[in-house]
Design an enzyme around this catalytic site. Structure first.
Site, PDB file in Angstrom:
ATOM      1  N   TYR A   1       0.901  -1.428  -0.170  1.00 50.57           N
ATOM      2  CA  TYR A   1       0.161   0.068   0.252  1.00 50.57           C
ATOM      3  C   TYR A   1       0.505   1.530   0.215  1.00 50.57           C
ATOM      4  CZ  TYR A   1      -4.025  -3.116   1.913  1.00 50.57           C
ATOM      5  OH  TYR A   1      -4.899  -4.317   1.837  1.00 50.57           O
TER       6      TYR A   1
ATOM      7  N   LEU B   1     -17.604  -4.070   1.218  1.00 52.11           N
ATOM      8  CA  LEU B   1     -19.010  -3.067   1.012  1.00 52.11           C
ATOM      9  C   LEU B   1     -19.031  -3.688  -0.568  1.00 52.11           C
ATOM     10  CD1 LEU B   1     -18.939  -1.068   3.352  1.00 52.11           C
ATOM     11  CD2 LEU B   1     -20.508  -2.837   3.439  1.00 52.11           C
TER      12      LEU B   1
ATOM     13  N   ILE C   1     -13.002  -5.770   7.078  1.00 54.57           N
ATOM     14  CA  ILE C   1     -11.946  -4.562   7.011  1.00 54.57           C
ATOM     15  C   ILE C   1     -12.765  -3.651   5.446  1.00 54.57           C
ATOM     16  CG2 ILE C   1     -10.061  -4.080   6.599  1.00 54.57           C
ATOM     17  CD1 ILE C   1     -10.410  -6.547   8.998  1.00 54.57           C
TER      18      ILE C   1
ATOM     19  N   LYS D   1     -13.048   0.243   3.986  1.00 53.49           N
ATOM     20  CA  LYS D   1     -12.783   1.639   4.466  1.00 53.49           C
ATOM     21  C   LYS D   1     -12.593   2.527   3.944  1.00 53.49           C
ATOM     22  CE  LYS D   1     -10.645   5.248   1.436  1.00 53.49           C
ATOM     23  NZ  LYS D   1     -10.953   5.831   0.121  1.00 53.49           N
ATOM     24  N   SER D   2     -12.931   3.385   5.232  1.00 54.85           N
ATOM     25  CA  SER D   2     -13.023   4.857   4.582  1.00 54.85           C
ATOM     26  C   SER D   2     -12.613   5.873   5.496  1.00 54.85           C
ATOM     27  CB  SER D   2     -14.968   4.646   6.180  1.00 54.85           C
ATOM     28  OG  SER D   2     -15.722   6.209   5.747  1.00 54.85           O
TER      29      SER D   2
ATOM     30  N   ARG E   1     -19.409   7.435   8.575  1.00 51.74           N
ATOM     31  CA  ARG E   1     -19.081   7.167   8.370  1.00 51.74           C
ATOM     32  C   ARG E   1     -18.465   5.538   9.012  1.00 51.74           C
ATOM     33  NH1 ARG E   1     -19.755   9.137   2.762  1.00 51.74           N
ATOM     34  NH2 ARG E   1     -17.486   9.217   2.959  1.00 51.74           N
TER      35      ARG E   1
END
Length: 279
Positions: free
Chosen positions: A55, A194, A233, A235-236, A241
């Protein structure tokens, strides 16, 4: 020792190690964006942070952790290493690099990011991970993007794989893979839980329970993961949120509601094929 703030928000990974069920995904956040999101997430109650060598944000994630002021023992930190380190000694080098960039002296969970079967060294990497755990450098180890055939080779070497992090969402349910995990006692962690484009969030199987329960569609999907016994897991970087993604432990989906979401499965494979894709 990692802890969570409410009963039922963690599950046992290996003996004596609890993993928070909802973690913060950090890809593709970089630099200050990643540091700010991590610090904010910890303030919002997250105790599980997920990153990876590839990453390119481990240093930024480490800065966010330091900025939050949290005691390291209250945080569950996961990272992953690339295939260049697939050897017993290489895994130890990968550990040294990740802990240096993150600013910590141990990891709660260290994962092989991709098996790269053509390289023929992922079993050796698992042996290196087990040695790190035996030496007390990491609390647990696991893999990511491993298919059952890859996992079987690891098991044939006499190793038990505690966790496999794979792509799972309502349209990419991977029932065969998940059934194999369940039969072998392997905990599933879902990345991109999601989905990538979120189109299924408007499907009545998800929007219906959301309206009925006064929750967001994303909360319904995360609850679907939780009730199926998976770590998720999402991501936001968005403050509200982030809070909503953690707020999935005060309601329950019925079996018909779970089945309706299960039925959104399309049979599509994961976005990337781990027999050929790696980094």
């Amino acid at each position: 020792m990692s802890t969570t703030t409410a009963a039922g928000t963690s599950t046992e990974l290996v003996q004596g190690v609890q993993i928070p069920i909802i973690g913060l995904g950090t890809w593709p956040m970089m630099g200050e964006d990643a540091s700010a999101a991590v610090s904010q997430a910890i303030a919002n109650g997250y105790r599980h942070i997920d990153t990876a060598e590839n990453y390119g944000n481990e240093e930024a994630v480490g800065e966010g952790i330091r900025r939050s002021g949290i005691d390291r023992g209250q945080l569950f930190l996961t990272t992953k290493f690339n295939t260049r380190w697939h050897s017993r000694t290489g895994v130890r080098e990968a550990f040294a690099g990740s802990t240096r960039r993150l600013g910590t002296d141990y990891l709660d969970l260290f994962l092989i990011h991709w098996p790269n079967p053509a390289q023929e060294r992922f079993v050796e990497a698992c042996e290196g991970l087990q040695q790190l755990m035996d030496d007390g450098c990491i609390r647990a180890w696991g893999v990511s993007n491993f298919k059952p055939a890859h996992l079987q080779r690891v098991q044939a070497a006499g190793l038990r794989v505690p966790l496999n992090q794979i792509q799972v969402d309502p349209e990419h349910g991977q029932p065969t893979q998940l059934g194999w995990h369940a039969g072998q006692g392997i905990l599933t962690a879902a990345y991109s839980p999601l989905g990538r484009n979120g189109t299924f969030l408007s499907h009545p199987a998800i929007s219906g329970p959301a309206t009925e329960l006064g929750k967001t569609p994303a909360q319904i999907v995360l609850r679907w993961h939780v009730q199926h016994g998976r770590v998720a897991i999402p991501k936001s970087a968005h403050r509200e949120r982030q809070r909503e993604n953690l707020d999935v432990f005060n309601f329950t989906l019925t079996q018909p509601q779970l089945a309706a979401i299960d039925a959104l499965e399309t049979g599509a494979p994961p976005r990337l094929d781990s027999d050929t894709y790696f980094h």
